[in-house]
Write a protein that holds these residues in place. Structure first.
Motif, short mmCIF file in Angstrom:
data_model
loop_
_atom_site.label_atom_id
_atom_site.label_comp_id
_atom_site.label_asym_id
_atom_site.label_seq_id
_atom_site.Cartn_x
_atom_site.Cartn_y
_atom_site.Cartn_z
N GLU A 78 31.54 44.24 35.62
CA GLU A 78 30.99 43.77 36.90
C GLU A 78 30.81 42.25 36.84
O GLU A 78 30.08 41.75 35.99
CB GLU A 78 29.66 44.49 37.18
N ILE A 79 31.45 41.56 37.77
CA ILE A 79 31.43 40.09 37.75
C ILE A 79 30.11 39.52 38.27
O ILE A 79 29.72 38.42 37.89
CB ILE A 79 32.62 39.54 38.60
N ASN A 98 36.69 51.74 42.66
CA ASN A 98 36.82 51.27 44.03
C ASN A 98 37.02 49.76 43.89
O ASN A 98 36.06 49.01 43.72
CB ASN A 98 35.54 51.63 44.81
N ASP A 124 34.34 38.73 34.53
CA ASP A 124 35.54 38.93 35.34
C ASP A 124 36.52 39.81 34.55
O ASP A 124 36.96 39.43 33.46
CB ASP A 124 36.15 37.54 35.60
N PHE A 125 36.86 40.95 35.10
CA PHE A 125 37.77 41.86 34.40
C PHE A 125 39.09 41.19 34.05
O PHE A 125 39.67 41.44 32.99
CB PHE A 125 38.03 43.11 35.26
N PHE A 185 33.29 38.48 46.48
CA PHE A 185 33.59 39.43 45.40
C PHE A 185 34.11 40.76 45.93
O PHE A 185 34.18 41.75 45.21
CB PHE A 185 32.34 39.69 44.53
N GLY A 186 34.44 40.81 47.21
CA GLY A 186 35.02 42.02 47.80
C GLY A 186 34.06 43.20 47.74
O GLY A 186 34.45 44.32 47.42
N GLN A 187 32.78 42.95 48.05
CA GLN A 187 31.78 44.02 47.91
C GLN A 187 31.70 44.91 49.15
O GLN A 187 31.17 44.51 50.19
CB GLN A 187 30.41 43.40 47.58
N GLY A 191 34.21 46.97 38.65
CA GLY A 191 33.38 46.75 39.82
C GLY A 191 32.50 47.93 40.17
O GLY A 191 32.66 48.55 41.22
N PRO A 192 31.52 48.28 39.34
CA PRO A 192 30.64 49.41 39.64
C PRO A 192 29.70 49.15 40.82
O PRO A 192 29.16 50.11 41.39
CB PRO A 192 29.83 49.59 38.34
N GLY A 193 29.48 47.88 41.16
CA GLY A 193 28.60 47.58 42.30
C GLY A 193 27.19 48.05 42.05
O GLY A 193 26.58 47.72 41.02
N TYR A 225 40.34 41.78 47.11
CA TYR A 225 41.00 40.48 47.02
C TYR A 225 41.82 40.32 45.73
O TYR A 225 42.60 39.39 45.60
CB TYR A 225 39.97 39.33 47.17
N PHE A 262 30.41 48.80 49.50
CA PHE A 262 29.85 49.89 48.70
C PHE A 262 30.09 51.25 49.34
O PHE A 262 29.93 51.43 50.54
CB PHE A 262 28.35 49.65 48.49
N LEU A 263 30.47 52.21 48.50
CA LEU A 263 30.75 53.57 48.97
C LEU A 263 29.45 54.32 49.21
O LEU A 263 28.59 54.38 48.31
CB LEU A 263 31.53 54.31 47.89
#
Ligand code: SAM
Length: 288
Positions: free
Chosen positions: A76-77, A125, A100-101, A25-27, A55-57, A129, A29-30
């Protein structure tokens, strides 16, 4: 005091929730408060603004967005993250869609919120992918979103914003700059993420142009033309067009010359405006 968005608090949230970071899921985190603060200062956000976050994570950016805006609509998926977010944030001005957005109708979701906003901006962010499909979906489908401020890989950021006759200029640059004013707002190093990605990143600002200066007769033809023109970058435009449309090269050269373009030109030398003129010309000759 912020709840998340530092290395320690992010690690703590991961451990406490027994969360497993999902690469698929391309995670990434900032975890840098300075960067987070700077990101939310790039778009125009005030208490009349609806912010869309993809994708707020764990919510490090969401936390800043909630403070500044009227409302945040987050997609958020990962259902595990949806649960963690709902436990972290009790704010009334947060709505989370756990899907899924790419499968959503974003304008319809905005209308369903039924709130009175003055502007809608995307701040995210992005999962790397699917960066390009997300941006293209928004600029092609949404009539309500006016600005996007998104973190992408530096390489993608360069493509989105580069000008004709430069090495990064490609079909994506044309498609994006046809509809937006695009610029890199800030470069971001790898070490402000957990886990650190392999490449550097950048924040791109895309402002949707109110009135596209010059609109092609057929957008579908325009997009097809742009894609086919860059298919084989080392080939001349005429060669690529010959492969796509099957038209004789000698004819294609004369069409280009009629538009004051050199017969030996390559796609990377054409501006957005040139592509629109060429699309209209070919379309009027039924070369589709
Ligand atoms: N915003 C967080 C931050 O900055 O720390 C997380 C950013 S992380 C690069 C990307 C986020 O997008 C992850 O939380 C991931 O689960 C989510 N994601 C991935 N694919 C998605 C999709 N198709 N729709 C919605 N969210 C998605």
């Amino acid at each position: 005091m912020k709840k998340i968005g530092t290395i320690n608090k992010t690690k703590e949230a991961i451990e406490k929730n027994k969360f497993h970071i999902k690469k698929k899921f391309g995670q990434n985190f900032l975890v840098d408060q300075n960067i987070l603060q700077k990101i939310v200062e790039i778009p125009t956000i005030n208490k009349d603004t609806l912010v869309i976050e993809i994708g707020p994570g764990l919510g490090s950016l969401t936390e800043y967005l909630l403070e500044k805006s009227l409302h945040v609509l987050a997609y958020e998926i990962d259902s595990e993250l949806v649960r963690i977010l709902s436990e972290t944030f009790q704010e009334d001005n947060l709505s989370i869609i756990g899907e899924d957005f790419l499968k959503r109708d974003v304008d319809n979701d905005i209308k369903t919120l039924n709130i009175k906003y003055k502007s809608v901006v995307v701040v995210a962010n992005l999962p790397y992918y699917i960066t390009t499909p997300i941006i293209l979906k928004i600029i092609e489908e949404s009539k309500l979103i006016k600005e996007l401020v998104v973190m992408t890989q530096l390489e993608v950021a360069r493509r989105l914003t580069s000008k004709p006759s430069t090495k990064d200029y490609n079909s994506l640059s044309v498609a994006i700059q046809y509809k937006t004013k695009a610029e890199i707002a800030m470069k971001v190093p790898k070490n402000v993420f957990i886990p650190a990605p392999n490449v550097d990143s950048a924040i791109v600002k895309l402002e949707i142009l109110d009135d596209v200066l010059l609109k092609p007769k057929s957008e579908e033809h325009f997009y097809n033309l742009v894609r086919s023109s860059f298919k084989q970058r080392r080939k001349t435009l005429v060669n690529n067009l010959h492969v796509r449309y099957g038209e004789e090269k000698i004819n294609l050269i004369s069409y280009l010359e009629n538009l004051d373009l050199n017969g030996q030109i390559r796609a990377e030398n054409l501006s957005v405006r040139d592509f629109i003129r060429l699309s209209d010309y070919l379309y009027s000759k039924s070369i589709k």
